[in-house]
Every structure is written in structure tokens, then in C-alpha cells.
Design an enzyme around this catalytic site. Structure first.
Site, short mmCIF file in Angstrom:
data_model
loop_
_atom_site.label_atom_id
_atom_site.label_comp_id
_atom_site.label_asym_id
_atom_site.label_seq_id
_atom_site.Cartn_x
_atom_site.Cartn_y
_atom_site.Cartn_z
N GLY A 8 0.85 -1.19 0.00
CA GLY A 8 0.00 0.00 0.00
C GLY A 8 0.88 1.23 0.00
N GLY A 10 -0.18 4.65 0.06
CA GLY A 10 -0.79 5.91 0.47
C GLY A 10 0.09 6.58 1.52
CB ALA A 12 -0.43 4.55 6.26
N GLY A 13 1.68 4.08 4.02
CA GLY A 13 2.72 3.25 3.43
C GLY A 13 4.00 4.03 3.16
CG ASP A 213 -8.10 -4.99 -1.91
OD1 ASP A 213 -9.34 -5.20 -1.87
OD2 ASP A 213 -7.54 -4.39 -2.84
NE ARG A 271 -15.79 14.43 10.06
CZ ARG A 271 -14.64 14.20 9.50
NH1 ARG A 271 -14.23 12.96 9.34
NH2 ARG A 271 -13.89 15.17 9.08
CD GLU A 356 -10.03 4.90 6.04
OE1 GLU A 356 -9.43 5.80 5.43
OE2 GLU A 356 -11.24 4.65 5.89
CG LEU A 373 -4.66 13.72 6.58
CD1 LEU A 373 -4.79 15.18 6.13
CD2 LEU A 373 -4.02 12.89 5.47
C1 FAD Z 1 -12.67 12.60 0.66
C2 FAD Z 1 -11.87 12.35 1.91
C3 FAD Z 1 -11.45 13.41 2.70
C4 FAD Z 1 -10.71 13.18 3.85
N1 FAD Z 1 -10.28 14.26 4.59
C5 FAD Z 1 -9.50 14.04 5.68
C6 FAD Z 1 -8.99 15.14 6.43
O1 FAD Z 1 -9.22 16.30 6.11
N2 FAD Z 1 -8.20 14.88 7.50
C7 FAD Z 1 -7.90 13.60 7.89
O2 FAD Z 1 -7.18 13.43 8.86
N3 FAD Z 1 -8.38 12.55 7.19
C8 FAD Z 1 -9.16 12.74 6.09
N4 FAD Z 1 -9.64 11.66 5.38
C9 FAD Z 1 -9.23 10.31 5.77
C10 FAD Z 1 -7.82 10.02 5.30
O3 FAD Z 1 -7.59 10.63 4.06
C11 FAD Z 1 -7.56 8.55 5.13
O4 FAD Z 1 -7.99 7.87 6.24
C12 FAD Z 1 -6.08 8.28 4.97
O5 FAD Z 1 -5.58 9.04 3.90
C13 FAD Z 1 -5.80 6.83 4.75
O6 FAD Z 1 -4.46 6.66 4.40
P1 FAD Z 1 -3.85 5.23 4.18
O7 FAD Z 1 -2.44 5.44 3.77
O8 FAD Z 1 -4.15 4.38 5.34
O9 FAD Z 1 -4.67 4.61 2.96
P2 FAD Z 1 -4.85 5.06 1.44
O10 FAD Z 1 -4.44 6.44 1.18
O11 FAD Z 1 -6.22 4.62 1.07
O12 FAD Z 1 -3.80 4.15 0.70
C14 FAD Z 1 -3.99 2.77 0.53
C15 FAD Z 1 -2.93 2.26 -0.40
O13 FAD Z 1 -3.01 0.85 -0.48
C16 FAD Z 1 -3.03 0.44 -1.81
N5 FAD Z 1 -3.76 -0.83 -1.88
C17 FAD Z 1 -5.04 -1.07 -1.53
N6 FAD Z 1 -5.35 -2.36 -1.77
C18 FAD Z 1 -4.24 -2.95 -2.27
C19 FAD Z 1 -3.92 -4.26 -2.73
N7 FAD Z 1 -4.83 -5.24 -2.77
N8 FAD Z 1 -2.67 -4.51 -3.16
C20 FAD Z 1 -1.74 -3.53 -3.18
N9 FAD Z 1 -1.99 -2.27 -2.78
C21 FAD Z 1 -3.22 -1.99 -2.33
C22 FAD Z 1 -3.66 1.59 -2.56
O14 FAD Z 1 -3.32 1.58 -3.91
C23 FAD Z 1 -3.06 2.78 -1.81
O15 FAD Z 1 -1.78 3.05 -2.29
C24 FAD Z 1 -10.40 11.87 4.23
C25 FAD Z 1 -10.82 10.80 3.43
C26 FAD Z 1 -11.56 11.03 2.29
C27 FAD Z 1 -12.01 9.87 1.47
#
Ligand code: FAD
Ligand code: SF4
Ligand code: SF4
Ligand code: FES
Lengths: 534, 243
Positions: A8, A10, A12-13, A213, A271, A356, A373
Site C-alpha cells: 500500500g 498511500g 501510511a505506506g 483488501d 460527525r 485506515e 492524517l
Molecule cells: C474525501 C476524503 C477526505 C478526507 N479528509 C480528511 C482530512 O481532512 N483529515 C484527515 O485526517 N483525514 C481525512 N480523510 C481520511 C484520510 O484521508 C484517510 O484515512 C487516509 O488518507 C488513509 O491513508 P492510508 O495510507 O491508510 O490509505 P490510502 O491512502 O487509502 O492508501 C492505501 C494504499 O493501499 C493500496 N492498496 C489497496 N489495496 C491494495 C492491494 N490489494 N494490493 C496492493 N496495494 C493496495 C492503494 O493503492 C493505496 O496506495 C479523508 C478521506 C476522504 C475519502
């Protein structure tokens, strides 16, 4: 064999990758798309840290607000750690060059970062970059990863984890471009695959790929998930497209009004309360709108340029002149992979989970805006360092390729089988079902109905398949695999919701409208033995 | 309504019928995939114009599929200068290479006193979603595949103007070959950017910074000084530059 495999890419990754690399590990990041395509790009409102740049604020207030919103379901030590890390994490992002919005206060460094108020916060605490906070953090992290020469495997879709005697040994991937099933051996793994909001297909602010996933892979590998019933609904998504209008619109003074022009709720409440208030208006047959006209065009363009554009594009509404039609939709999933305070997955040694997809218990029953974030960056660092530490005393004999062969076989079957039933309408139906029966306001009758429907859907899944038979670049196949993961998580959400006969945070149940002290505990879910072996 | 979509398997454009009414192109593509032809391949993520995944060409112009409203007889094609992986899906790995070569990141951070107007200096540039639209529109790629190109240079500009960067010269050093001087300043990148970014202007600014660091237009060195040249081509002057 690589030391740390991050799955992943994003926020976090990427953070975990940078910190693991910094701690001395060899790191590879595998993701199903490109890093900057991640859902993190969508975060608008801001990232919390008690800097006190705009008014008085203290880390202890940040902790207190977070605990309050969690409704008894957080790990207070974890919350404390995250909130204490917050100013340092902002300072780190500042050094990487994140272009935060600024104040004109003559100070230096992070003291010049502007802060705004989000729901449930007792101070102006969210650092932001206009309404592109996630985008700008994600891209700056990516730039830094390029600088640090982090190795990326893009378009690698995680299929399964490989474990031996309760230890992680690697994972299998479908290389989307070639259709090849690959095994990547690693001493430790960090899962950072994001949440499961896309289960609410059509009724979510999330990106298409947030299908849980990584969480499904942990379940299949025998790990546990927890608190899956806690799904946050964002009060204000655009009515027709479910695209988010950031909470900062209300933070900056936007009102919620019904058709009659009446305000019906304090917009700055958490919320869940605001979402329910809107939902009950809608149930009474009222349309609900967000009114930001009084902020004026100039201020709107300054603070919410993205929303203004999206409103014009998707609702044909100019927020400076007209009301914005809205509805609450699924937004953030508090539950996820059950981890301990080191972020290690309970039951799978060497496997960490962050962001997340993970349930680090910092949000409890309800996440505060701006804390996600913070979680992905502050705890992302922790996950990366812990994963690196773990590799120090781990042998590097790779696992055999049993899992890979099994997965390759399964993909081959999918590609050769005739498609009896098109799964796309089912994806739509699942989204609808969840919004209406496992939604903002729940009751046991509907939850049981939903469970029956999901079970039936799992049964018909055997008939479903894909029409596209090309092995390479098969998006049809990927979407089917994602749908299967969503269907695997669906019962986890529903059974946890059924078992929780109370209302707490984002989980609200008719007939059980208040908190029940006896249920002040985490719901844990794993698959039965037969299912685990699949 | 009918639209035509490029299909890589046959190398031809295939017609599809959509229900009447105004919808974003991305929804149209999903509708086709879900109900008519599951093999139609394209990329998408956020559907909110912010992840940069879904850029394609419509009637020869780069757009984000999630932000473009379909019109009858539209012709949908993949981005240019990117290897087509399948149908509308292209390989975007070159982006990473150009970013890496331009060293578009913070080289050495120092504490600075930033103000609201400092924020504005590169606010637009940091709106970039790496959608690759500008790359697809840039004519230089037709002749020079090694060109660093619009978004990488925009990003280089963003870091080099950051007050927190104490070694901006390192960035400038890295964008000299196949970089700032190879741009024709045609403005195609600016015209297609869905985020209103102006890479052409950023490149012009980077030329200025390069000159300050002692670099000069390499074509200047090869100019003939023997004959007066008022046509605008000589002396390194470009009639489009500098505004
Ligand atoms: C519209 C919106 C607005 C938001 N606004 C805020 C805010 O203002 N403040 C705040 O704190 N939070 C906010 N959030 C929440 C926050 O953005 C997310 O919780 C956070 O970005 C999650 O980050 P992550 O790195 O965990 O996951 P993600 O950014 O979802 O990254 C997941 C990664 O995993 C990869 N992946 C997924 N499945 C697989 C697989 N099977 N194999 C390989 N790779 C895979 C994806 O390609 C991606 O790279 C918001 C969310 C949304 C949707
Ligand atoms: S202005 Fe320069 S970078 Fe932009 S499209 Fe023209 S040649 Fe390419
Ligand atoms: S500069 Fe504009 S067109 Fe180019 S990649 Fe960035 S957002 Fe896309
Ligand atoms: S889907 Fe993200 S930019 Fe279009």
C-alpha cells in the site's frame, strides 16, 4: 530477501517506508496503483496537532478531545502517544517541504502554520494546505521517497499473505500489467492498504479502490479484525455524486439548512451527531443544504477552492451564490486489522498494519476530523521502525511457493471459467444494501435482513465471474477480486453490528439508543477454520 | 448518444451508445464496462479530480475523465507519448524518472519565516496531481523522449522557490540538460492542465533562476553572431519568452 515489504502506497505506506529505510532496512513498497493515486490525495480539511498557533491549545486537550469522541473505545496510551507525536510529525513534514497554509505572525518554522477548527475539537488545531491537505502531504512524501531511492512496485495487487508457524514470510501479488502471480519474500511486512468505505459503493466519499483488501488478506491468513461495525458517515457529501464537501466548510462558518431554510443542528458537533440530524431531516422528506454563501466568493476561493469547483462541476451550483445540496455518506472506517501497541498484527508475527486498514484504537467509536492524517504519519513512522527492528533477529530462509501456486491456480480458474453472472450489479446492490440497512441509523431487523442478503450473495458469488479473459491489464479481474474482498468483510461488519445492542459513537441502533457499559469493549472477528483454509 | 473509444486490441475506435443526459466521462466508461463490454480498460481512483489517475484525450485534448462531461460523437483516446498498456490505460513510469532526474524534492531544509504570501508563491504548483496531461500535450516529446517535461519542471520550480530550501542551486544544476532550455514555450501544457497550473511560466522562471546561477541558453552558444538577426530566433531570444 528484502527486510521490510510495505503493501500500500498511500500516506501510511510512504511514511512507513521512509522510516524503515531511515532505520536501516532494505525496503520495497508494493501498491495496486501508483503512490500518488492513493486515497490520501483526497483528504481536504487538515491534520491535527496542538501547536497553539492561532489560539491557546495543549496536547492534553487534543488527547481529551480524542478520548471523548472515541466513546470509551480507544486505547488511551495509544491516543496519548499519537497526540504527543503530533507536533514533531508536523515539524518533520515541514522539513520535507509540505506547503502548509500560513499565518502572518512574524514567527518562524512550524509556528507560522495556519490552523482551523474541525468538529469535536476544542481549539483551532488542524494544520492544512488550503483544501488540498492530503494531496500536498502525499506528494511531498512521494518526492521524498524518490529522493531516498525507495524501491516501488506499482500495479502489484496483494492477493495473500504467506505465513509459517504464525510468522509472516512474504506475500503473493498479481502483477496487473502481466497477469503474473508473484511471490515476494520479506522478513517483515507492513500492511497499509487503506479502509473499506468503498463497500458502500455509490454511497461513499471514498476512492474506488478502498475495498479493504489488506484487511481481507489478514482474515484469510488467520488474523483478527476488530470494531468493524464502526463506520463514520460524513454529514456533507454532494447529493448526486457523493463527493465530499470538507468539514472545514462548516468549520469556517457554513450552516446546514433544510428546505424551509431552518437550521436544525449545531454544525460543529461531532460527525455522527450531525450526520444523524441530517439523516432524520431527509427521512422526514426534507432536502438538506449546506449554506456557505455568506462567506463570500473571495474567502471561499481562498479556503475551499476545490469544493467550489466540485460543486460547480457535479451539482451545477456556485456555492458563493446558491445552496449546496448534500447527503451523509460512508466516509471513514474505524475498524480494521487487530494490532497491538507495536502495531503488530495479533496472531501474525512480523506483520504490522498501519493507517485506515489498521485498528490501532486511536479513534474508538468515532474518529475526529484531522486525526487520520495524523495517524497515518505519526503511526506510519512507528510501524516502519518497528518492522525494521523486528527484522534484526529473523532468519531469511524464504517460504516455499505453495501459496503462490494456489493463487496462480485460482486466477487461472477465474480466467478460464465462463461468466455465468455479471458481478457489477451485485457490487451496486451491496453498496445500496449497506447504505440502507447497515447505515447511519441501524436496527436489528434490517441488520438480520442484510446478513441474509449478504450470505445469499456469497452463495451466488460462485456463479459470478469475469467476462474479460485477457491475463494482462485486466481491470475486470481486479474489480472482481476487490468485490470478493468486500463480500468477505461484509459479514464481519454486520455481525459486529448485530452483537452491539447499544448506541456508541458512529454506531447507532434503534431500540438501544444509549451506551451500554457492558458493551464498552472491542468486537473481535475472525473467520471460521474452514473459511481460513480457502 | 454515441461516443467512440480507442481499443488497443484492434487499434481502432469502437462506437458505444450511452443513455441521453449529462454525465461525467468516467461514469460513462464505468457504465460501458459494467453493462456492455467488461474488457474496456481505463484507470480511475477518486472521481473527484484529485488523484490524477483518469486523464485521457477527448477529441485530441487532454482531460480528466472524472471532470469532463460527455458530448455526442466524442472520440476518447489514451494519453500521447506514453506506452499504451491497454485501451485507455497507459504506462506512467516515465513520470517517476523525470521527477527523479530533476531532483524535485527538498535538498537541504532550513527553518524559515514563512508568510501567507510566501505560501501563495508556489500554491498553484503544489496543486499538481501528476495526471500527466501536460506531458501528453507537450510537443517536445515527439522529438526528445528524454525531455524532463512540464510537471517535473513545475515541481522543481516549486522546491527551488521554497524559502525552506537552502540548496536551491542543486535543483537548478539538475534541470539544465534536457530541461529548461529544451522547452519551446508553446504553452500547450498550460492550456490542458486541469488544475490551472502554468508549467510554461514556471519553466520561464526557472530559466531566470538558471541565468542567475550562471547558466545560459545552450543554443545561445551555437548562435551565429556574424549576421544581424532581428527575427527573434537569434541571441537566444524567444519571442514568447519573458512575459
Ligand atoms: C474525501 C476524503 C477526505 C478526507 N479528509 C480528511 C482530512 O481532512 N483529515 C484527515 O485526517 N483525514 C481525512 N480523510 C481520511 C484520510 O484521508 C484517510 O484515512 C487516509 O488518507 C488513509 O491513508 P492510508 O495510507 O491508510 O490509505 P490510502 O491512502 O487509502 O492508501 C492505501 C494504499 O493501499 C493500496 N492498496 C489497496 N489495496 C491494495 C492491494 N490489494 N494490493 C496492493 N496495494 C493496495 C492503494 O493503492 C493505496 O496506495 C479523508 C478521506 C476522504 C475519502
Ligand atoms: S511550454 Fe514547454 S513544457 Fe509546455 S508543452 Fe510547450 S514545450 Fe512542452
Ligand atoms: S501540471 Fe497540471 S497537467 Fe501537468 S501533471 Fe500536474 S496537474 Fe497534470
Ligand atoms: S479519478 Fe481521480 S482524478 Fe479522475
Amino acid at each position: 530477501m528484502i527486510d521490510v515489504l510495505i503493501i500500500g502506497s498511500g500516506g501510511a505506506g510512504l511514511t512507513a517506508a521512509l522510516s524503515a529505510k531511515n532505520a536501516g532496512a532494505s525496503v520495497t513498497v508494493a501498491g495496486k496503483a501508483y503512490p500518488t493515486n492513493s486515497q490520501t490525495s483526497m483528504a481536504q480539511g487538515g491534520m491535527n496537532a496542538a501547536l497553539g498557533n492561532v489560539g491557546e491549545d495543549h496536547i492534553r486537550s487534543h488527547i481529551a478531545d480524542t478520548i471523548k469522541s472515541a466513546k470509551g473505545l480507544c486505547d488511551e496510551a495509544m491516543v496519548k502517544q499519537m497526540c504527543e507525536e503530533a507536533p514533531g510529525t508536523i515539524a518533520w513534514l515541514e522539513r520535507l517541504g509540505v506547503p502548509f497554509s500560513r499565518l502572518d505572525n512574524g514567527e518562524t518554522g512550524t509556528q507560522t502554520i495556519a490552523q482551523r477548527q474541525m468538529g469535536g475539537a476544542s481549539a483551532k488545531r488542524a494544520c492544512y494546505a488550503q483544501d488540498y491537505t492530503g494531496l500536498k502531504i502525499l506528494h511531498t512524501l512521494y518526492d521524498t521517497c524518490l529522493k531516498e531511492e525507495i524501491n516501488f512496485l506499482d500495479e502489484h495487487y496483494l492477493l495473500n499473505l504467506i505465513t509459517e508457524e504464525g510468522r509472516v514470510k512474504g506475500a503473493t501479488f498479481l502483477e496487473i500489467r502481466t497477469g503474473e502471480v508473484k511471490q515476494i519474500n520479506a522478513k517483515s511486512i507492513v500492511i497499509a492498504t487503506g479502509g473499506y468505505g468503498a463497500l458502500y459503493h455509490g454511497f461513499t466519499t471514498n476512492a474506488y479502490g478502498s475495498t479493504g483488501d489488506g484487511i481481507a488478506a489478514v482474515l484469510r491468513a488467520g488474523g483478527a479484525v476488530s470494531d468493524m461495525e464502526f463506520i463514520q458517515f460524513h454529514p456533507t457529501a454532494l447529493k448526486h455524486s457523493s463527493i465530499l464537501v470538507s468539514e472545514s466548510a462548516r468549520g469556517e462558518g457554513g450552516y446546514l439548512v433544510n428546505e424551509k431554510g431552518e437550521r436544525f443542528v449545531d454544525e460543529l458537533k461531532p460527525r455522527d451527531e450531525v450526520a444523524r440530524a441530517i439523516f432524520s431531516q431527509i427521512q422526514e422528506g426534507q432536502r438538506v443544504f449546506l449554506d456557505v454563501r455568506h462567506l463570500g466568493e473571495e474567502k471561499l476561493m481562498e479556503l475551499l477552492p476545490q469544493e467550489v469547483e466540485l460543486c460547480k462541476l457535479h451539482e451545477h451550483v456556485d456555492p458563493a451564490k446558491a445552496l449546496i445540496p448534500i447527503k451523509p455518506v460512508a466516509h471513514y472506517t474505524m475498524g480494521g486489522i487487530e494490532v497491538d501497541s507495536m502495531l503488530e498484527v495479533n496472531g501474525i508475527k512480523g506483520c504490522f498494519a498501519v493507517g485506515e486498514c489498521s485498528n490501532a484504537k486511536v479513534h474508538g467509536a468515532n474518529r475526529l476530523g484531522g486525526n487520520s492524517l495524523l495517524e497515518i504519519t505519526a503511526l506510519g513512522k512507528l510501524a516502519g521502525t518497528n518492522a525494521c527492528k523486528y527484522t534484526l533477529d529473523v532468519s531469511d530462509t524464504p517460504a516455499d511457493d505453495t501459496q503462490r501456486q494456489k493463487d496462480a491456480q485460482e486466477i487461472e480458474t477465474l480466467l478460464s471459467q465462463a461468466e455465468a453472472v455479471n458481478f457489477y450489479p451485485y457490487r451496486e446492490r451491496l453498496g445500496n444494501l449497506f447504505y440502507h440497512k447497515v447505515g447511519i441509523v441501524r436496527d436489528n431487523d434490517h441488520l438480520h435482513e442484510a446478513f441474509a442478503e449478504v450470505t445469499a450473495m456469497q452463495e451466488s458469488q460462485k456463479e459470478m465471474g469475469i467476462a474479460d479473459k485477457s491475463p494482462a491489464n485486466n481491470q475486470n479481474l481486479i474489480e472482481f477480486l476487490e468485490f470478493k474482498n468486500a463480500l468477505l468483510l461484509a459479514p464481519a461488519i454486520i455481525t459486529s453490528a448485530i452483537e452491539r445492542d447499544e448506541s456508541r459513537g458512529a454506531h447507532f441502533k434503534i431500540g438501544f439508543e444509549s451506551e451500554n457499559e457492558a458493551l464498552k469493549k472491542h468486537s473481535i472477528y475472525h473467520l471460521g477454520k474452514e473459511e481460513t483454509c480457502k | 448518444m454515441q461516443i467512440k473509444i480507442f481499443r488497443s486490441e484492434t487499434g481502432t475506435h469502437k462506437s458505444y451508445t450511452l443513455p441521453e443526459g449529462e454525465i461525467p466521462l468516467l461514469n460513462a466508461l464505468s457504465y460501458i464496462k459494467e453493462t456492455q463490454d467488461a474488457s474496456l480498460t481505463f484507470s480511475a481512483g477518486c472521481r473527484a479530480s484529485v488523484c490524477g489517475t483518469c486523464a485521457v484525450r477527448v477529441n485530441g485534448r487532454e482531460v480528466l475523465a472524472c471532470a469532463y462531461k460527455v458530448k455526442p460523437e466524442d472520440i476518447i483516446e489514451p494519453l500521447q507519448y506514453h506506452p499504451v498498456l491497454r485501451d485507455l490505460k497507459v504506462d506512467k513510469h516515465k513520470a517517476k524518472e523525470t521527477l527523479q532526474k530533476s531532483t524535485a524534492w527538498m535538498h537541504s531544509a532550513q527553518e524559515a519565516s514563512l508568510t501567507h504570501s510566501d505560501e501563495k508563491l508556489s500554491e498553484r504548483q503544489t496543486d499538481c496531481i501528476l495526471c500527466d496531461s501536460c506531458y501528453s500535450a507537450c510537443p517536445v516529446y515527439a522529438v526528445n523522449p528524454d525531455f524532463l517535461g512540464p510537471f517535473a519542471l513545475t515541481r522543481a520550480y516549486r522546491y527551488s522557490t521554497d524559502k525552506r530550501e537552502s540548496k536551491a542551486k542543486s535543483i537548478i544544476d539538475n534541470i539544465q540538460s534536457n530541461g529548461v532550455w529544451d522547452c519551446t514555450l508553446c504553452g500547450e501544457c498550460t492550456a490542458v492542465c486541469p488544475k490551472g497550473i502554468d508549467p510554461k511560466m514556471d519553466i520561464t522562471m526557472l530559466r531566470g533562476l538558471s541565468v542567475q546561477e550562471g547558466y545560459q541558453d545552450p543554443s545561445f552558444a551555437t548562435q551565429s553572431f556574424g549576421t544581424p538577426d532581428f527575427g527573434g530566433g537569434g541571441f537566444g531570444f524567444d519571442p514568447n519568452a519573458g512575459f
